[in-house]
Every structure is written in C-alpha cells, then in structure tokens.
Design an enzyme around this catalytic site. Sequence first.
Site, PDB file in Angstrom:
ATOM      1  N   LYS A   1      21.450  -5.414 -27.334  1.00 51.28           N
ATOM      2  CA  LYS A   1      22.105  -5.664 -28.611  1.00 51.28           C
ATOM      3  C   LYS A   1      22.812  -7.007 -28.520  1.00 51.28           C
ATOM      4  CE  LYS A   1      21.248  -1.716 -30.786  1.00 51.28           C
ATOM      5  NZ  LYS A   1      20.681  -1.605 -32.143  1.00 51.28           N
TER       6      LYS A   1
ATOM      7  N   LYS B   1      11.312   4.359 -37.287  1.00 54.72           N
ATOM      8  CA  LYS B   1      12.248   5.474 -37.108  1.00 54.72           C
ATOM      9  C   LYS B   1      11.967   6.441 -38.248  1.00 54.72           C
ATOM     10  CE  LYS B   1      15.953   2.573 -35.232  1.00 54.72           C
ATOM     11  NZ  LYS B   1      17.120   1.735 -35.622  1.00 54.72           N
TER      12      LYS B   1
HETATM   13 MG    MG Z   1      17.392  -2.026 -34.596  1.00 51.44          MG
END
Ligand code: MG
Length: 369
Positions: A163, A262
């Site tokens: 991240k 997702k």
């Molecule tokens: Mg992402």
Amino acid sequence: MKLERVELFVVRLPLKRAYETSGARETHMTRVLCRVESEGAVGWGESVAGELPWYSGETPRTVLYALEEFILPELFKADLARPEDVHRSVAWIREHRMAKATVEMAIWDLFAKRAKKPLAALLGGTRERILCGVAIGIQPSIDALMETIAREREGGYQRVKLKIKPGLEVEIAEATRKRFPDLDFMLDANSAYALRDVGLFKRIDPTRPMMIEQPLAYDDIVDHAELQKQIHTPICLDESIHSADDARKAIAIGATKIINIKAGRVGGLASAKAVHDVAAAHDVPVWCGGMLEMGIGRAHNVHLASLPNFRLPGDVSASARYFETEIIAEPFTVEKDGTMRVPTGPGIGVTVLEDVVRKIALERQELRP
Ligand code: MG
C-alpha cells in the site's frame, strides 16, 4: 428454489495487526454474515463493506438496510432456478453491490451444496490450487516495511502488494527494488493521486513493479487511460470496476491492463464471473482482490480464483494472518510453493462454526417470506 429463511449476523473481530492504507487505519473488521436456507440446504455469505465508507459508500449498516428493505423482499418473491437468477432479480436496485453480494454468494453456496459439488465447479473453475499473494499495509517506517516483506516472502507468497500513500510512493518502490532485486511486487494507491502526479509515477517506472493499482480517482477511467499513455508500469483498476460493462469500457480506452476482481465490489459471483469473462476475451489477466475477509468470504474468494483467467497471484492469503477467532473449522493455509488448495467438498467446502458465529454476533436478525 424458494428462499425459506435468512439470518443476518453482525460480527466484529479485532485484527491481529492494524491495517493502514491511503484511506484509513483499521484495527477491527465488522462483517454482516448471511445464512440462507431452502429445502434443508444451507448457504453462507459474508459482506465486505468496511466500518468506514472510505473504499466504497457501503458499510455494515447500509448492507443490513438494503438487505432488509429491498433485496431480501425481492428475493423472497423470486423462484430461483439457478444462482445467476439472483443477480437478475435484484438488478433493478441501484448500487448496494456489497449488500447484494452478501446474499448472492450465500445462495451460490446453497446451490453448490444441493448439487453436492464444490462452488468452484459451479463457477467453471479449472484450478486445483490458486496463486497466493499478500497485501501489506502502510508500515511505520521503511525499515519495518522491508522486514515485513522479508517475513512474508519466507511464508511462500508469490507476490507482495504494498500500500502506498502520497509522500511515500517513490521511497517505498525504490527501497523495495533495492533490497529485493527479483521480487514480484506491486503498489496499491487506493485512489490517492491525481493526473498532475504523473511525475511520481514516472519515477516509479524504473523500479519495475508488476503494476500499480487504482492510482487515480475511485470513479475514474478517463484519467487512468491518459496516465497509462505516459507511464510504463501497467495500471490495474480496482475501485472503478463495478460490472462487466465497466471492464469492457476501461479496457477499450486503455485505462487498465489488468483487473482486480472482488465479488463484493461487483455485486456477487455472477458479476465477478462476467468481469472475468470480458477480461479473458480481451486477453487482460485478472487476480482476486482481498478485503481482509473472515473465513466465509475467504472461502468464496478461493473458489472464484480457480477460474482460468485468474493468472496472477491475488490477495488471498492464509487465514492465520488476520484474526485470532476463526469462524470456519478448516482455516486456509499457504503451501511452500505459494499456492492454496481449493476445497473439494460441497459448496464453499469449509465448515462454518455456527455456534461461534451465534455466540460472537453483536446482532442477529431473522427474515422469512
Ligand atoms: Mg485495491
């Protein structure tokens, strides 16, 4: 098939380690779990909506609201011949994709259990093992990040996702490439940048990440296409893709070379499969994103990632990294070669610990037609 009874549970569990992204720092996960019942068969789903609406507008409360007010009343009326009928029945309800996915995925599990087949087989999965990667949140320092990467590599993961947030992106990419010359790593910006930051991404190019995920606005594809023209690192979209049509358009204008799928973000498994199929038709590889799922959501992800175009390692990693409390009896583990076995039992192929769920649930609701 008529739905006879639905139970919704709100469960909140502490994470073993806090998870920081450019959007938020999370210490707990609150999930809505959904248990559906019909003709003696049971299916389970898990919502991925976060406590705070930083990734999407949905939260556990909006999931409960949409399920109770619109989605379940519609599904109680429906006669469902195939799991794909769920998506069609609730298509008129705008947004609320995570809420729809919560019950849609439970119904897929139920259909697979009735057919006595693993969910992967119903979806058209072809892999016995899926490729595992791991997502690493923003760490307190670059040194701490390097230690974390080293530890995760020892765990066998085939790629790490790091991240990033403004001010740390170039430093993270350069330090990682310097310390790990052969590592497959990728960066996830969670929409923290704008097109004017193109200079930063050009500085990242020489560090050769596999891809950069959703660098620009969460609802954008046009600026991503412009950015992709100016940088070498492939762009992978996450937040911007909500349907197979979104995927088709983003691919057509050159906004994405890889897609993170997702099921929660796109409204369930039927839609996830449709996104997968559009990407495959354009030779765009996909991988399965993670939302720090508990055991039920993790199991669904493993079955989804068995589809053939999931050619890149995803975020689906070992259960033991996330929560002390398990809600399934067979936690997922990663093999030495960085793969995870797809369960072969009926449905999601893991045993939901119902007594644990009932004990830890903060709320429970029961709905019938
Ligand atoms: Mg992402």
